[in-house]
Every structure is written in C-alpha cells, then in structure tokens.
Enzyme design. Structure first.
Site, PDB file in Angstrom:
ATOM      1  N   HIS A  86      50.526  83.979  32.515  1.00 33.54           N
ATOM      2  CA  HIS A  86      50.117  84.643  33.759  1.00 33.54           C
ATOM      3  C   HIS A  86      50.059  83.667  34.933  1.00 33.54           C
ATOM      4  O   HIS A  86      50.169  84.073  36.088  1.00 33.54           O
ATOM      5  CB  HIS A  86      48.799  85.410  33.581  1.00 33.54           C
ATOM      6  CG  HIS A  86      47.560  84.573  33.559  1.00 33.54           C
ATOM      7  ND1 HIS A  86      46.950  84.145  32.395  1.00 33.54           N
ATOM      8  CD2 HIS A  86      46.770  84.107  34.565  1.00 33.54           C
ATOM      9  CE1 HIS A  86      45.856  83.465  32.677  1.00 33.54           C
ATOM     10  NE2 HIS A  86      45.727  83.426  33.987  1.00 33.54           N
ATOM     11  N   ASP A 221      49.672  83.815  25.698  1.00 32.27           N
ATOM     12  CA  ASP A 221      49.625  83.532  27.131  1.00 32.27           C
ATOM     13  C   ASP A 221      50.032  82.079  27.400  1.00 32.27           C
ATOM     14  O   ASP A 221      49.213  81.229  27.741  1.00 32.27           O
ATOM     15  CB  ASP A 221      48.224  83.813  27.668  1.00 32.27           C
ATOM     16  CG  ASP A 221      48.200  84.027  29.172  1.00 32.27           C
ATOM     17  OD1 ASP A 221      49.229  83.745  29.810  1.00 32.27           O
ATOM     18  OD2 ASP A 221      47.167  84.468  29.696  1.00 32.27           O
ATOM     19  N   SER A 674      42.487  78.779  33.969  1.00 30.13           N
ATOM     20  CA  SER A 674      43.616  79.350  33.247  1.00 30.13           C
ATOM     21  C   SER A 674      44.703  78.296  33.091  1.00 30.13           C
ATOM     22  O   SER A 674      45.083  77.634  34.059  1.00 30.13           O
ATOM     23  CB  SER A 674      44.181  80.548  34.004  1.00 30.13           C
ATOM     24  OG  SER A 674      43.315  81.640  33.933  1.00 30.13           O
TER      25      SER A 674
END
Length: 740
Positions: A86, A221, A674
C-alpha cells in the site's frame, strides 16, 4: 472450552505477556535515547547494543529509509528496497494501464533493465544526521505572537539553507515536545526510484477494507523498489543509464523468523500522535472533528467507488486515492468506537487532574498553572477557528482550483527574496512543486473531480460561515443556472487540464494571473485575500501556542519523570525506534487472538470475490502444500513452557505446520510506520509493519499495553511468495538470508 481456558490463563496472569508494567513497551523513541532504555531493551531480549541503535551511521539504522509518507529499508547491496504494497501503490498505479494492469495482475521485473520508474514524485530519504538546534530556533524571540511565529520560521529556514548547501540533501527543522525542542534533520535524497516486484492487489491487500485494522490477517502487504543514481554515484533524476545505488548497509533477513514471546523492535517514521494533548482536545476530536471528517470521507469513498465501477480507467486513476481514504475512514471509525468502548476521555481527565494537583503542590512548577490556563483558552480559540474555516477550505477541493491557488501564491512569493518566501514556495521546493503539478494527470478525471467538488460546495452552502468573495465568484444566489451547470462551464473553459499549460503558469508573474480569463485562475485570484487572512489568523494563534505549549510540556515531562513514566516526544514524521515482543491479545469479542496466521487461512477466507479473491497460483501452492524451505512446525520455542498455554499448542505443540503469513507484536507504532522493518533481537529483518488491530487505533491518544498490537507481514511469507509462487529467483539471489 479452549478459548475459555486461554482467557482464564490470560486473565489470571494479569495478561502475562503484555502487562509487565503499566507502560510496558510504550514509546516512539528518538534514536539518541536508546542508551537510556538499554535495560528495557535487554529485558525484551534485544541483543544489539543500544549504543549501536543510537548511531545513524551504523547497521541497521543506516539501512532504514523514508518515502515521505511511509517507511522502507535497503535489503541488498544493489539498492533493492522493501516496503508495503500500500506504500508503493502510487508506483504500481503510475505504471498500470488497461493493457497491463499491475494493480490487478502484479508485476515482476526479471532484470534491472525491465524496472520502470516509480513516478516523478517518488523519493527515498536516508536520514544521516539529527542535530539539536533548539537554542538557534527559540533564543530571543518576540513576545508579539505573529512576529514570534515569523521569527521561528525564519530561524528554521536559515538552518535549512545552510544544511542544504549540497543539493543532494533535503533538510528540515522539526518541533519536538510541542515546541520545547527543535532538531535539524539531514537526509540524502534518492530521486530515481523504480518498481521491481509487486504482488497483485488480491495478495497485497487481501481482505481489503473488510480486514483493515482487523485480526487475524492474511495480507501480503509488501513490494520491492530499487534506488538508482547517476553514473558518478550521486543522486540524480530518472535516466535510462542511471545505475543502482550502493547503500552504506543493507538488512540481513532471518529466514527462520521469530516465535511467540521473542523480543522485536521496529524502526521507522511514525506520522503523528497526540498523547500529550489535553483532555479538551480529545473531547473536541471525539465530538466534532472525527465525526465530521468521517462523514465527508464516506461520501467521497461511495462516490469514487460508484464511478470507478462504471469506468475502469477511473478505477485505476483513483485507486490510490480510494485506498488512502478508506484507510483514514476506518481509522476515524475505530477511534470513535474506541472512545466509546474505553473511557479514554475519563482516563486522560483523571491523569490531567492528578497532574494539576502535582503542579499546585510542587513549588518549582507552580508558575506553570497560569500557562496551563492560557493554553486552554488558546485551544478553545483554535477549535472555533477550525470549525469556521472547515467548509470554506473544503469548498476549494477541486484539484484544478487547488493547483490554481498554489500557482497564484507562487507568483506572489517569487516577488520576495528566497529566504522570505513561505515554505513550499522556495527555490528548493520547485522540483517537487513541478512534480506535483505533473502528477495531477495520473489521478484526475473531470467527472470525478467535479462530482466531489460539487458535494463540498453543497456542504459549504448549507452552513453559515460563508466568504463573500467566493459567493460572488460562483454567484450562488443565481438560481437560473444550476450549480452543476456552472461548474461544467468552469471545466470546459480552463486550460489547466493541459499539463504543459499548467506547468507554464509556474513562470507567470502575478499580473498575468490577475488579467487571465481562465475561470479557475480567476477564482484563485478572487480567493487569495480571504485565504491569506485566514492564514494570518492561524499563524498568530500558532505564535501564541509557541509560548504556552513549551511551558506545559516542561511541567508534563517533569511530572512523568517523577512518576517513573517514559518520556518521549509525540510522533512527528521523524525517525523513531519502538520495541516489544511477539504477542497475541484478548480482543473486544472476548476471544484470544493468537500471534501468527497460516497460509491455510488464505484458502479458508477465499470467496473468489474481492477483497477475498486470492490468485489461483497462490491457492494452488497452498493446496499442494508447496511450502518449500519456509514451513514452520511450531511458533513456540519451548512447547513445555507456560507461554504455550496461551496458544493452540495446548494439545499439539508442533501443530503450526505451515508458513506464517502475518504476526502480532506489542511495538508502539502509528501511521507512517507502514513498511517499517521489524527486527529480531539481533537486528535481523523478520517482517514488515503494515497495520494495527482495531482495538489499538486509540493508541494515538492513549497507549494501553494490554490491547495495543501492531500487525506485521512475516518475511517467511514474503520469501514463500518469491520462491514458490512468483519465482523471483533473481531477487532472492540479491538477499542475504541467515538462519538461527
């Protein structure tokens, strides 16, 4: 029966793993602070010396990089970088077309010459130095709030200019502890970033919005990028003959991963937390700010989804925007649910009351009571201003109007000496300014932009805080023509949809803007004075807060130290380290969430319909039990240990028998973390941070060690995908894999 037993063990042990003390594992620490918590690191089984972690020139910290909005890390001597899927979504979207949709199908470059640019705006930032410049920023400041604000900015810009004498570096001066301290951050910029390997969205975002912030998770991810530089080894813009960057170090990857109870730490760039904010600020966020923002995001999400379903090109263009909005939306809802489920306002108010009692009793800090009262008054003023400006600011949300506003502002700022220009409009900003104008094309559609803008305009017209200049330009009182038709006229007559013409405005002077017939340019000119007046109000208030907040923070820090509580700054997008352990937790539905998930969970969740539409090649590999060398028999080091009672190994300690996909730990993370590397105690890469559990969302305001858990991609799953599914042998050969 099993869940009841596990719950009983957890409760009777006082949540054994998570609650060693009231503040266990709390803290987003500046690297220089690591020696001060060396004992805590050691208790968690982190063997790498704290002094080494404090040194940004040494492994592993010199391999951790920022993307400007996420974190990444070097994993090979040839500039290979790993981050979240992402986080690389814009790069994947940038290279996706109808004829090769890498969002849906994934991408793998089998050789370096097949690695495309990640986009003109993509950067890697390598932090090389962090210097305390508090005295240089805050000495001899004026008592006038607006002048004080401008002096702080001027001092910051002077330090930045000196730091950026080498064009390959980007520097910033960041406020810590709400203006009590300032640090100069020096970062090497890599300007040529390329896409190397990305799994399809059905892997990288398996579970989508449904599973976002939830657990158990089964998300792959991850994405690999590569840093390139000029032939001289210096950072350079994209060019075909650029060469891979050679980092000062790259992370070793432990192919055996971690087990339950292992100590871990995370390094990255957490964006923003509010743990030192006042109770009144939390109340405002809970009562007005978050509900208002969530309502707008939901409307925009629904609109983009509907328009994307009708037009595949729109779906590709707005994929990144939609993913970002959906993530924020779920976070706001999670915060609101968390505030309802746990009386965080009450907890903070109780702490604040105790702090004020201490403040009154301690003669050293009694004088700060007046500053606290002043701070509350200023915060009330700030809240009123936010509410009055909210709808007007949103009413300028059209991508073309936003561009016109910035371009006209640039023409005004260019008339000043560079050192006096507003940040974002100096010469150092022009490359990024230009890149942002270019990027509009990749995420813009007139019909979508108009529809979203119309929604914001209708909301603006339905409230009382109107701006005369805006109302006059769009002639809201004229009911003979619908607002939709008026907007159609603006879009049909503007030239800002043409990239070359849009970029040409960067060279125009203010008079050229003021005589233009372009409707968006005319609107930007008409709104300029109103926008500047509101900006002046905000700056004046910030100047007042720059006097009130630091005194409050001095007292808070002294109070925390007196109680033996951790003292670290709120997250502000700068490099931080947090530590913890691999650990499950007791969820809000009274079930114990185990720390690891398995490949078989992907097949069990698969429905064939997005977001649970795992690729056939993944399902086939799982069905055939093609685990390769990545299979794990047990996630417990010692099956006879008491820790095993917390997991499903109660009867069969060897029962894991699969490849771990995601895992939980108690590290203290937030947005911006992230893509952050998750390290074992030796400083070897074992996973990537990508999310938090739903119960943990409120940690931005209050850290609860019992339920605060971060969610990570297990690197054993990444290696399995590379090895058994996508056959990324060329990339595996670049990695330095170690085993226990």
């Amino acid at each position: 029966m099993r869940n009841a037993l596990i719950s009983a063990v957890v409760l009777s042990s006082g949540v054994v793993l998570a609650s060693i003390d009231a503040h266990a594992d709390e803290g987003q620490w500046q690297p220089y602070q690591m020696p001060s918590i060396a004992e805590k690191l050691s208790e968690r089984g982190i063997e790498i010396p704290a002094k080494q972690l404090a040194d940004l020139t040494q492994y592993p910290m010199n391999a951790v990089v920022g993307l400007g909005y996420c974190t990444a890390s070097f994993v090979s001597p040839q500039g290979l970088v790993v981050t979240n899927h992402h986080c690389a979504y814009r790069a994947i979207q940038y290279n996706s077309k109808k004829e090769h949709n890498y969002i849906a199908d994934g991408f793998l470059a089998k050789s370096k010459d097949a690695e495309p640019s990640a986009g003109p705006n993509e950067r890697l930032y390598i932090t090389e130095a962090v210097t305390d410049v508090s005295k240089a920023v805050t000495d001899n400041l004026s008592q006038d709030p607006l002048v004080r604000y401008e002096e702080i900015q001027s001092n910051r810009k002077s330090l930045i200019k000196e730091c950026e004498s080498d064009k390959n570096y980007r520097c910033s001066v960041r406020s810590f502890h709400n203006g009590l301290e300032y640090y100069l951050i020096k970062q090497l910029i890599i300007r040529d970033v390329r896409l190397v390997y990305a799994p399809p969205k059905s892997v990288g975002s398996f579970g989508g919005d449904v599973d976002n912030y939830e657990y158990p998770r089964h998300s792959g991810d991850f994405t690999f990028l590569r840093a390139y530089v000029g032939k001289d080894g210096q950072p350079a813009a994209f060019a075909e003959d650029n060469i891979p960057f050679t980092p000062k170090s790259y992370l070793k990857i432990n192919a055996d991963g971690v087990n339950a109870g292992d100590g871990v730490f995370v390094a990255g760039y957490p964006g923003s937390t509010s743990r030192y904010r006042l109770t009144s600020e939390l109340q405002f966020a809970s009562d007005w700010l978050y509900p208002t923002l969530a309502s707008r995001y939901q409307l925009r999400i629904d609109t983009i989804k509907a328009m994307g379903n009708a037009d595949g090109e729109v779906a590709i263009k707005y994929a990144g925007t939609l993913a970002s909005m959906a993530n924020r939306m779920k976070k706001y809802n999670g915060l609101l649910d968390g505030f309802r489920a746990t009386d965080i306002t009450g907890i903070k108010q109780n702490r604040e009351d105790n702090f004020l009692k201490w403040l009154t009793a301690d003669k050293t800090y009694q004088s700060y009571q007046a500053q606290f009262d002043q701070l509350e008054s200023l915060l009330d003023k700030k809240r009123t201003g936010m509410q009055s400006r909210h709808y007007f600011e949103n009413a300028q949300s059209s991508a073309l109007l936003a561009a016109a506003n910035k371009l006209y502002r640039l023409s005004k700022e260019k008339a000043k000496p560079d050192s006096e220009r507003e940040e974002g409009y100096q010469e150092r900003d022009m490359k990024m300014f230009k890149a942002r104008l270019k990027r509009i094309d990749s995420s813009f559609d007139i019909s979508v932009d108009k529809t979203l803008w119309l929604q914001d305009l209708n909301a603006y017209m339905g409230q009382d805080n109107r701006v005369n200049a805006f109302d006059a330009m769009l002639n809201f009182d004229d009911k003979t023509v619908t607002l939709s038709d008026k907007l159609d006229g603006l879009y049909s007559l503007t030239s800002l949809t043409d990239q070359d013409k849009r970029l040409a405005w960067m060279q125009a002077d203010a008079k050229t803007f003021e005589t233009s017939a372009d409707p968006f340019i005319r609107l930007a000119v008409a709104l300029y004075d109103s926008n500047m007046a509101q900006e002046k109000e905000k700056k004046t208030l910030l100047g007042e807060l720059s006097q009130a907040r630091p005194g409050y923070m001095k007292a808070i820090i002294a109070y925390n130290k007196a109680n033996g509580w951790p003292v670290y700054p709120d997250a502000n997008g700068t490099l931080r380290i947090t530590y913890g352990m691999v650990d499950g937790y007791q969820s809000r539905d009274a079930l114990y969430k185990q720390p690891f998930t398995r490949l078989e969970g992907i097949a069990a969740k698969h429905t064939g319909v997005e977001p649970f539409n795992a690729p056939k090649k993944v399902l086939d590999a799982i069905a055939a039990q093609r685990y390769g060398t990545h299979k794990v028999d047990s996630v417990i080091k010692d099956p006879s240990s008491w820790i095993c009672r917390l997991f499903s190994c109660l009867d069969k300690p060897e029962a894991f028998n699969s490849v771990p996909v995601n895992f939980l730990s108690s590290v203290d993370t937030t947005g911006g973390n992230s893509g952050s590397p998750v390290f074992n105690g030796k400083g070897e890469l074992v996973g990537l941070n990508f999310d938090s559990t739903y119960e943990a969302i409120t940690k931005d305001w209050f850290f609860n060690p019992t339920i605060t858990r971060a969610v990570h991609v297990d690197f054993r799953y990444i290696l399995w995908m590379m090895d058994e599914v996508d056959h990324a042998d060329n990339l595996i050969a670049e990695l330095e894999l170690v085993r226990n």
